[in-house]
Design a protein around this motif. Structure first.
Motif, short mmCIF file in Angstrom:
data_model
loop_
_atom_site.label_atom_id
_atom_site.label_comp_id
_atom_site.label_asym_id
_atom_site.label_seq_id
_atom_site.Cartn_x
_atom_site.Cartn_y
_atom_site.Cartn_z
N TRP A 150 0.85 -1.18 0.00
CA TRP A 150 0.00 0.00 0.00
C TRP A 150 0.90 1.24 0.00
N VAL A 151 0.30 2.36 -0.36
CA VAL A 151 0.99 3.65 -0.27
C VAL A 151 0.16 4.60 0.57
N ARG A 152 0.84 5.41 1.35
CA ARG A 152 0.16 6.41 2.18
C ARG A 152 0.02 7.68 1.35
N ALA A 153 -1.22 8.02 1.00
CA ALA A 153 -1.46 9.10 0.06
C ALA A 153 -2.54 10.03 0.58
N SER A 154 -2.53 11.26 0.06
CA SER A 154 -3.46 12.30 0.53
C SER A 154 -4.44 12.69 -0.57
N ARG A 155 -5.67 13.01 -0.13
CA ARG A 155 -6.66 13.61 -1.01
C ARG A 155 -7.37 14.69 -0.19
N GLY A 156 -7.12 15.94 -0.59
CA GLY A 156 -7.62 17.05 0.22
C GLY A 156 -6.94 17.04 1.58
N ASN A 157 -7.73 17.06 2.64
CA ASN A 157 -7.18 17.05 4.00
C ASN A 157 -7.11 15.65 4.58
N THR A 158 -7.44 14.65 3.78
CA THR A 158 -7.50 13.27 4.28
C THR A 158 -6.31 12.46 3.77
N THR A 159 -5.67 11.75 4.68
CA THR A 159 -4.58 10.84 4.32
C THR A 159 -5.05 9.41 4.57
N SER A 160 -4.79 8.53 3.62
CA SER A 160 -5.25 7.15 3.74
C SER A 160 -4.24 6.19 3.18
N HIS A 161 -4.40 4.92 3.50
CA HIS A 161 -3.58 3.86 2.93
C HIS A 161 -4.28 3.33 1.68
N SER A 172 3.96 11.39 -12.29
CA SER A 172 4.58 12.53 -11.62
C SER A 172 3.98 13.82 -12.14
N ASP A 173 3.77 14.76 -11.23
CA ASP A 173 3.14 16.03 -11.56
C ASP A 173 3.79 17.11 -10.72
N ASP A 174 4.80 17.76 -11.30
CA ASP A 174 5.52 18.84 -10.62
C ASP A 174 6.14 18.31 -9.32
N LYS A 175 5.65 18.75 -8.14
CA LYS A 175 6.25 18.37 -6.87
C LYS A 175 5.72 17.06 -6.32
N TYR A 176 4.66 16.54 -6.92
CA TYR A 176 4.01 15.36 -6.39
C TYR A 176 3.98 14.23 -7.41
N VAL A 177 3.62 13.03 -6.91
CA VAL A 177 3.24 11.93 -7.78
C VAL A 177 1.75 11.70 -7.55
N VAL A 178 0.99 11.69 -8.63
CA VAL A 178 -0.45 11.47 -8.54
C VAL A 178 -0.71 9.96 -8.61
N ARG A 182 -9.47 3.83 -9.32
CA ARG A 182 -10.83 3.92 -9.85
C ARG A 182 -11.70 4.85 -9.01
N ASP A 183 -11.28 5.09 -7.76
CA ASP A 183 -12.04 5.96 -6.87
C ASP A 183 -11.60 7.42 -6.94
N GLY A 184 -10.57 7.71 -7.73
CA GLY A 184 -10.12 9.09 -7.82
C GLY A 184 -8.61 9.21 -7.73
N GLU A 185 -8.14 10.43 -7.48
CA GLU A 185 -6.72 10.73 -7.45
C GLU A 185 -6.26 11.04 -6.03
N HIS A 186 -5.05 10.59 -5.72
CA HIS A 186 -4.41 10.87 -4.44
C HIS A 186 -3.01 11.41 -4.74
N LEU A 187 -2.40 12.02 -3.76
CA LEU A 187 -1.06 12.59 -3.95
C LEU A 187 -0.08 12.00 -2.96
N ILE A 188 1.14 11.73 -3.44
CA ILE A 188 2.24 11.32 -2.57
C ILE A 188 3.46 12.16 -2.94
N ARG A 189 4.40 12.28 -2.03
CA ARG A 189 5.60 13.07 -2.27
C ARG A 189 6.80 12.22 -2.67
N THR A 190 6.67 10.91 -2.62
CA THR A 190 7.78 10.03 -2.99
C THR A 190 8.10 10.19 -4.48
N PRO A 191 9.35 10.52 -4.84
CA PRO A 191 9.69 10.66 -6.26
C PRO A 191 9.46 9.36 -7.00
N LEU A 192 9.09 9.48 -8.26
CA LEU A 192 8.79 8.29 -9.07
C LEU A 192 10.00 7.35 -9.13
#
Length: 253
Positions: A150-161, A172-178, A182-192
């Motif tokens: 699993w990856v620990r990722a954020s969507r809005g103010n919520t962080t989930s596994h 990768s998208d600028d400073k983040y990895v998207v 199927r449920d949507g997009e989350h963000l993580i800071r780990t470089p690709l």
């Protein structure tokens, strides 16, 4: 047709040094762009599609290796490097040309001769995927290491596994990895480049400098009118471009 080239190096005097030598050894070559970092190099190559890109390996933003991973056009790459002999041997085995700083006339002349010959024969550029993966990822994941579950990722103010099997693809998208699910997009800071080492290589394939796709969600591939390859995801209209360095992985699909 006049051959064209790009020179990418973060040191201006080294760009000028190479430009001057090329003007003498390959006078018909037209330099269409000179850039100082990897991001500018990637953008200029996509825009100009030069015949040759002279890429410094260590540049701000993106390395020369990372820039090469994203090349879509039939641009031939010549790496300008200060790497050790092990890396140079790897370049030789993959038939990828390189120049060692400071660039000397004799070595550059050999490179120019190889490039001219390949262009005259219309030989396809060499496949870079194995070499680039080897040099950008460094040592392989230790034998027996468990892939990410699993990856620990954020969507809005919520962080989930996010379970790794739910991931359609990473991009990768600028400073983040998207993280696309199927449920949507989350963000993580780990470089690709770090993320790929923790993924199961049989399931997650890097298809572009900025994209890793879960092959269990791939329905097939498509080529457009220009011959560019795309992977098409199941249960989705999403199509992801495959850069030239990774096209060979899909030849049996």
């Amino acid at each position: 047709m006049t051959p064209t080239a790009l020179i990418a190096d973060d040191e201006e005097h080294l760009r000028a040094h190479l430009r001057t030598k090329l003007a003498r050894l390959w006078p018909e070559l037209r330099i269409v762009a000179e850039v100082a970092n990897g991001l500018e190099a990637a953008e200029a190559i996509a825009r100009q599609a030069p015949d040759v890109a002279f890429l410094d390996i260590k540049m701000p933003g993106l390395s020369g290796l990372e820039v090469a991973q994203g090349i879509e056009a039939d641009t031939r790459v010549v790496f300008v490097t200060a790497y050790d002999q092990y890396a140079l041997d790897a370049f030789e085995r993959e038939a990828v040309d390189y120049l060692v700083k400071p660039v000397n006339d004799e070595r550059l002349a050999r490179s120019v001769e190889r490039l001219r010959k390949a262009m005259q024969e219309s030989a396809p550029p060499p496949e870079l995927a194995r070499l680039l993966s080897q040099l950008t990822r460094g040592q392989a994941r230790p034998e027996g290491a468990t892939p990410l579950r699993w990856v620990r990722a954020s969507r809005g103010n919520t962080t989930s596994h996010v379970p790794i099997q739910d991931v359609l693809y990473f991009q990768s998208d600028d400073k983040y990895v998207v993280v696309h699910t199927r449920d949507g997009e989350h963000l993580i800071r780990t470089p690709l480049a770090e993320l790929v080492d923790g993924l199961d290589p049989e399931i997650f394939w890097q298809v572009h400098r900025s994209t890793i796709v879960n092959m269990e969600y791939v329905a097939g591939t498509r080529r457009d009118d220009t011959g560019r390859l795309f992977v098409r995801l199941r249960d989705s209209e999403t199509e992801l471009p495959v850069s030239r360095a990774y096209v060979h992985r899909f030849r049996q699909m």
